[in-house]
Design a protein around this motif. Structure first.
Motif, short mmCIF file in Angstrom:
data_model
loop_
_atom_site.label_atom_id
_atom_site.label_comp_id
_atom_site.label_asym_id
_atom_site.label_seq_id
_atom_site.Cartn_x
_atom_site.Cartn_y
_atom_site.Cartn_z
N LEU A 1 0.49 -1.02 0.07
CA LEU A 1 0.17 -0.01 -0.28
C LEU A 1 0.71 1.34 -0.17
CD1 LEU A 1 -3.03 -0.22 2.48
CD2 LEU A 1 -3.04 -0.17 -0.63
N LEU A 2 2.19 1.18 0.55
CA LEU A 2 2.87 2.46 1.13
C LEU A 2 3.44 2.79 -0.38
CD1 LEU A 2 4.05 2.20 4.60
CD2 LEU A 2 2.20 3.33 3.93
N ALA A 3 4.42 1.36 -1.10
CA ALA A 3 4.41 1.77 -2.04
C ALA A 3 3.64 3.15 -3.74
CB ALA A 3 5.29 0.68 -2.71
N ARG A 4 2.53 2.17 -3.07
CA ARG A 4 1.46 2.65 -4.43
C ARG A 4 1.38 4.34 -4.39
NH1 ARG A 4 -3.59 -1.41 -3.85
NH2 ARG A 4 -2.50 -3.16 -3.99
N GLY A 5 1.40 4.44 -3.18
CA GLY A 5 1.75 6.26 -3.04
C GLY A 5 0.47 6.74 -2.81
N ALA B 1 -5.44 4.12 0.50
CA ALA B 1 -6.53 3.44 -0.02
C ALA B 1 -6.77 2.78 1.61
CB ALA B 1 -6.00 3.25 -1.08
N SER B 2 -6.67 1.49 1.27
CA SER B 2 -7.54 0.43 1.86
C SER B 2 -7.39 -0.38 1.43
CB SER B 2 -8.67 0.79 3.23
OG SER B 2 -9.86 1.27 2.02
N ARG B 3 -7.30 -1.86 2.19
CA ARG B 3 -7.42 -3.09 1.55
C ARG B 3 -7.44 -4.25 2.51
NH1 ARG B 3 -2.47 -5.76 -0.73
NH2 ARG B 3 -3.27 -7.86 -0.66
N THR B 4 -8.37 -5.39 2.48
CA THR B 4 -8.39 -6.78 3.54
C THR B 4 -7.55 -7.13 2.94
OG1 THR B 4 -10.73 -5.89 3.23
CG2 THR B 4 -9.73 -8.50 4.35
N ILE B 5 -6.62 -8.06 3.67
CA ILE B 5 -5.84 -9.97 3.48
C ILE B 5 -7.34 -10.08 4.34
CG2 ILE B 5 -4.27 -10.80 4.08
CD1 ILE B 5 -2.37 -7.95 3.71
N GLU B 6 -6.91 -11.35 3.21
CA GLU B 6 -7.44 -12.57 3.91
C GLU B 6 -6.27 -13.84 3.92
OE1 GLU B 6 -11.30 -13.38 4.96
OE2 GLU B 6 -11.39 -11.49 4.77
N GLY C 1 -5.95 -15.17 10.13
CA GLY C 1 -6.47 -14.73 9.82
C GLY C 1 -7.07 -13.10 8.90
N ALA C 2 -8.23 -12.65 9.37
CA ALA C 2 -7.87 -10.85 8.48
C ALA C 2 -8.00 -10.33 9.10
CB ALA C 2 -9.87 -11.77 7.91
N PHE C 3 -7.36 -8.89 8.24
CA PHE C 3 -7.04 -7.69 8.34
C PHE C 3 -7.83 -7.08 7.38
CE2 PHE C 3 -4.10 -10.91 9.49
CZ PHE C 3 -3.42 -10.63 11.23
N THR C 4 -7.32 -5.41 7.44
CA THR C 4 -7.91 -4.57 7.19
C THR C 4 -7.11 -3.48 7.46
OG1 THR C 4 -10.37 -4.24 7.44
CG2 THR C 4 -10.26 -2.84 6.51
N GLY D 1 -2.41 9.40 6.14
CA GLY D 1 -1.72 11.34 5.55
C GLY D 1 -2.95 11.10 4.17
N ARG D 2 -2.03 12.10 2.90
CA ARG D 2 -2.67 12.27 1.53
C ARG D 2 -1.51 11.02 0.51
NH1 ARG D 2 -1.19 17.38 4.18
NH2 ARG D 2 0.53 17.43 2.43
N THR D 3 -2.22 11.44 -0.44
CA THR D 3 -1.85 10.88 -1.44
C THR D 3 -0.37 11.61 -2.16
OG1 THR D 3 -4.17 10.07 -2.60
CG2 THR D 3 -2.29 10.24 -3.98
N GLY D 4 0.94 10.31 -2.28
CA GLY D 4 1.37 11.79 -2.22
C GLY D 4 2.59 11.81 -1.17
N GLN D 5 1.86 11.38 0.26
CA GLN D 5 2.87 12.30 1.04
C GLN D 5 2.16 11.08 2.62
OE1 GLN D 5 2.24 16.42 1.96
NE2 GLN D 5 3.21 16.68 0.31
#
Length: 500
Positions: free
Chosen positions: A209-213, A216-221, A225-228, A233-237
């Motif tokens: 997520l941080l590399a995309r910059g 955002a949010s995402r869910t990991i299955e 376990g499951a994690f959200t 911070g702002r996009t680009g920062q």
């Protein structure tokens, strides 16, 4: 986590004022069949009511549409309900049939559909009203929970280490693990305890997520376990991310989490403003250090990393994350450092004993870093120049000055500007060789490699020494150079090395 707002079938059956009786054998139902949330309660006596039904509802019927002792019809009726996603069937006893028909009991048992009996004196409307009241009560409880949670989070934010206290309070309110990661993807705080299984998957998700910059949010299955995940911070920062050990989040839970993200973003932004002011001061101190005099820097900062020191210059695409990482190393591990931003990148000064830290941060952030040789503060400017040279010559990760210059002075002529100049100088020679098929450039290289000795050069090329002299003279004419002098030959050798 708190339960969903819709009551379960077991909750409805447990209402003593309704007097509902489960006819099905619970052991024969699918596991958790009675715990499914009931979204709505509907009644119909149609033979096929499915076009008018939604999923996850309880259907009530008086059985008027069912013929007596029609097992086949009951089986087909129940099959339609199951296919539509009906959770349970309630039979109103005493309206058209006394008791629940055996054929309906058998059909429901075969299909795994929960079946319960509604007493004659209980109107279907009472069941629908009880369901609506349960939804309203649950929604009120959730709103009350959200208000109390936000009040507790606001109080936690006023404590020392307010951000960490707020995240710990969020963990307690949600009843699950909560972790915060900094801009480099390193875990900076977690509660209640260290996350065991699933930690690697969460760390990888945060890094992605941080590399995309972008915010955002995402869910990991994950099998563990499951994690959200939520970025801060702002996009680009981006300033980091928050991870929560939960996947299904209702509206109230998301509202509470959103308020925490807003508070965390504000706290990190305030920290960033202070950090920017500190970096501006460090940039001014960097200018004094480049005069090879650490007196002013020591007077302002109180101390500097112990000598001997190494200097690093890092490229700046993720300067904020890089500085955050070093600040955390100073806080958590006591690694003394001096950081300053300049036109050439981020300059970092640490004790030579801590030089290995650069390999870790370069790998974590995927950036290039040039590293000087160890030395004293009296050689700060030279060390800074070494780090810049290493950065410019490095391809990835950490490039040490000793490695970048291991080929000697001539290898240092490998810059793009030098190569362009060398190729321009050799252009007439190369054009001649291309047009005529000659070997003037090769002849010059072999001649200089053999110290301009005609006999050995001619033998190496397999040509007569008179042919060699003719080629040298021809090449000298094309280059406009007198190759009889040592300075001209030395310059030609440097040009050949730089051109490649």
């Amino acid at each position: 986590m708190e339960p969903a707002a819709a009551p379960s079938l077991r909750t409805l059956l447990g209402r003593r004022d309704l007097g509902l009786r489960l006819v099905s054998d619970e052991s024969e139902l699918v596991d958790g069949a009675l715990e499914q949330p009931v979204r709505w309660v509907h009644n119909s006596d149609l033979v096929d009511p499915t076009p008018f039904l939604a999923e996850d509802l309880v259907l009530l019927t008086t059985g008027m549409q069912l013929a007596e002792e029609d097992a086949e019809g009951a089986t087909a009726y129940v099959a339609r309900l199951v296919h539509r996603g009906v959770l349970a069937l309630g039979f109103g006893s005493g309206v058209h049939r006394v008791g629940v028909p055996d054929e309906l009991i058998a059909a429901c048992a075969h299909a795994g559909l929960a079946l319960f009996e509604v007493p004659y004196d209980i109107p279907f409307l009472a069941i629908a009203r009880a369901h609506a009241e349960a939804i309203a009560a649950s929604a009120y409880a959730r709103r009350t929970w959200a208000l109390e949670a936000q009040r507790a989070l606001a109080i936690a934010a006023l404590r020392p280490h307010g951000l960490e206290s707020t995240l710990s309070e969020l963990s307690r309110r949600l009843g699950c693990w909560v972790g915060m990661y900094d801009a480099t993807g390193a875990l900076s705080h977690e509660h209640p305890t260290a996350l065991g299984s699933g930690a690697d998957a969460v760390a990888a998700g945060v890094a992605e997520l941080l590399a995309r910059g972008g915010a955002a949010s995402r869910t990991i299955e994950d099998p563990d376990g499951a994690f959200t995940l939520f970025t801060l911070g702002r996009t680009g920062q981006l300033r980091g991310a928050i991870a929560i050990e939960a996947a299904a989040l209702d509206a109230e839970t998301r509202a509470v989490i959103t308020s925490v993200i807003a508070m965390a973003g504000l706290a990190l932004e305030q920290n960033e403003q202070m950090s920017r002011a500190r970096r501006r001061m460090h940039t001014q101190l960097l200018a004094s250090l480049q005069d090879d005099d650490p007196t002013l820097a020591r007077r302002v900062l109180g101390s500097l990393p112990a000598a001997p020191v190494v200097l690093a210059v890092a490229e700046t695409p993720r300067a904020g994350a890089l500085i955050d990482w070093w600040e955390r190393r100073r806080t958590d591990a006591g690694v003394a450092s001096f950081l300053a931003e300049g036109p050439d990148g981020v300059t970092i000064c640490v004790s030579a004993a801590d030089a290995a830290e650069f390999d870790e941060v370069a790998g974590r952030l995927g950036i290039r870093i040039g590293l000087s040789s160890a030395g004293e503060y009296s050689g700060f400017s030279q060390a800074h120049a070494q780090a810049l040279t290493a950065l410019r010559r490095g391809r990835s990760g950490v490039t040490r000055y000793a490695d970048a210059t291991s080929g000697g002075v001539l290898d240092a002529l490998g810059g793009e500007e030098t190569r362009l100049l060398a190729r321009t100088r050799l252009a007439p020679l190369r054009r001649h060789d291309q047009e005529t098929g000659g070997e003037l450039e090769l002849t010059l290289r072999v001649w200089l490699e053999h110290d301009a000795h005609s006999e050995r050069t001619a033998a190496a090329l397999g040509i007569h020494r008179h042919t060699l002299r003719t080629r040298i003279a021809q090449a000298a004419g094309l280059l406009g150079s007198d190759l009889s002098s040592f300075p001209a030959r030395a310059e030609l050798w440097a040009v050949l090395r730089a051109a490649g």
